[in-house]
Design a protein around this motif. Structure first.
Motif, PDB file in Angstrom:
ATOM      1  N   GLN A 173       0.829  -1.210   0.000  1.00 19.64           N
ATOM      2  CA  GLN A 173       0.000   0.000   0.000  1.00 19.64           C
ATOM      3  C   GLN A 173       0.863   1.259   0.000  1.00 19.64           C
ATOM      4  N   SER A 187      -5.483   9.085   2.183  1.00 19.16           N
ATOM      5  CA  SER A 187      -6.584   8.509   2.957  1.00 19.16           C
ATOM      6  C   SER A 187      -6.642   6.993   2.793  1.00 19.16           C
ATOM      7  N   ARG A 188      -6.455   6.516   1.560  1.00 19.07           N
ATOM      8  CA  ARG A 188      -6.429   5.061   1.333  1.00 19.07           C
ATOM      9  C   ARG A 188      -5.268   4.422   2.091  1.00 19.07           C
ATOM     10  N   GLN A 213      -3.792   5.646   4.843  1.00 25.94           N
ATOM     11  CA  GLN A 213      -4.099   5.714   6.274  1.00 25.94           C
ATOM     12  C   GLN A 213      -5.120   4.654   6.661  1.00 25.94           C
ATOM     13  N   SER A 214      -6.095   4.398   5.795  1.00 19.51           N
ATOM     14  CA  SER A 214      -7.085   3.345   6.062  1.00 19.51           C
ATOM     15  C   SER A 214      -6.402   1.987   6.140  1.00 19.51           C
ATOM     16  N   SER A 243      -4.571   1.778   9.401  1.00 20.71           N
ATOM     17  CA  SER A 243      -5.383   1.630  10.614  1.00 20.71           C
ATOM     18  C   SER A 243      -6.080   0.278  10.693  1.00 20.71           C
ATOM     19  N   ALA A 244      -6.050  -0.478   9.601  1.00 22.99           N
ATOM     20  CA  ALA A 244      -6.639  -1.813   9.636  1.00 22.99           C
ATOM     21  C   ALA A 244      -5.835  -2.681  10.586  1.00 22.99           C
TER      22      ALA A 244
END
Length: 157
Positions: A4, A121-122, A124-125, A128-129
């Protein structure tokens, strides 16, 4: 390195317009993740898929060992340069030229920032998973916020 993160760095690098550049640290700051070394590692391993010559060191130096190829791109795109670009430099020696960061650094527009924010944002998502491998990291997987290096005289388009 996480897939990612690599995808995010490459996506931002792909947004940099012709004749403009960002430093490795600038990309990390825009993504609010990683740092110059992580960005450099991504570009070294996967950068051929994007305009790699537009991602450089904060001092304006072209990607190491690719200065000749980068110079060809800079000339074609009319990227602002400093120093003697006509000098022949022996292999392994520093080149006597660089990108003029003050003039060439990309200052994204609002629509560009919207795209960068979506990429960040993608990322960071994904960060945070819940991930089991984060427990193995000394810092628990957290990273300090990066800041863009400040060129002398500030950002200019």
């Amino acid at each position: 390195m996480r897939e990612q993160y690599m995808e995010a760095v490459l996506a931002v690098a792909g947004l940099i317009p012709p004749s403009k550049v960002l430093s490795y640290g600038d990309i990390a700051a825009l993504l609010e993740s990683g740092g110059p070394r992580q960005g450099g590692a991504v570009m070294s391993a996967q950068g051929s898929a994007v305009p790699w010559w537009r991602v450089i060191r904060a001092n304006g130096a072209a990607p190491l060992c690719h200065e000749g190829q980068a110079l060809t791109h800079y000339r074609a795109e009319r990227t602002p340069l400093r120093g003697d670009t006509s000098a022949r430099t022996p292999s392994g020696k520093a080149v006597p030229w660089g990108v003029e960061m003050k003039a060439a650094r990309w200052n994204p527009s609002e629509s560009d920032f919207d795209r960068i924010d979506a990429i960040a944002s993608r990322l960071q998502s994904a960060d945070s998973a819940p991930r089991e491998d984060l427990e193995d990291m000394d810092d628990g997987g957290s990273r300090p916020r990066a800041t863009m290096s400040d060129p002398r005289g500030g950002l200019e388009s």
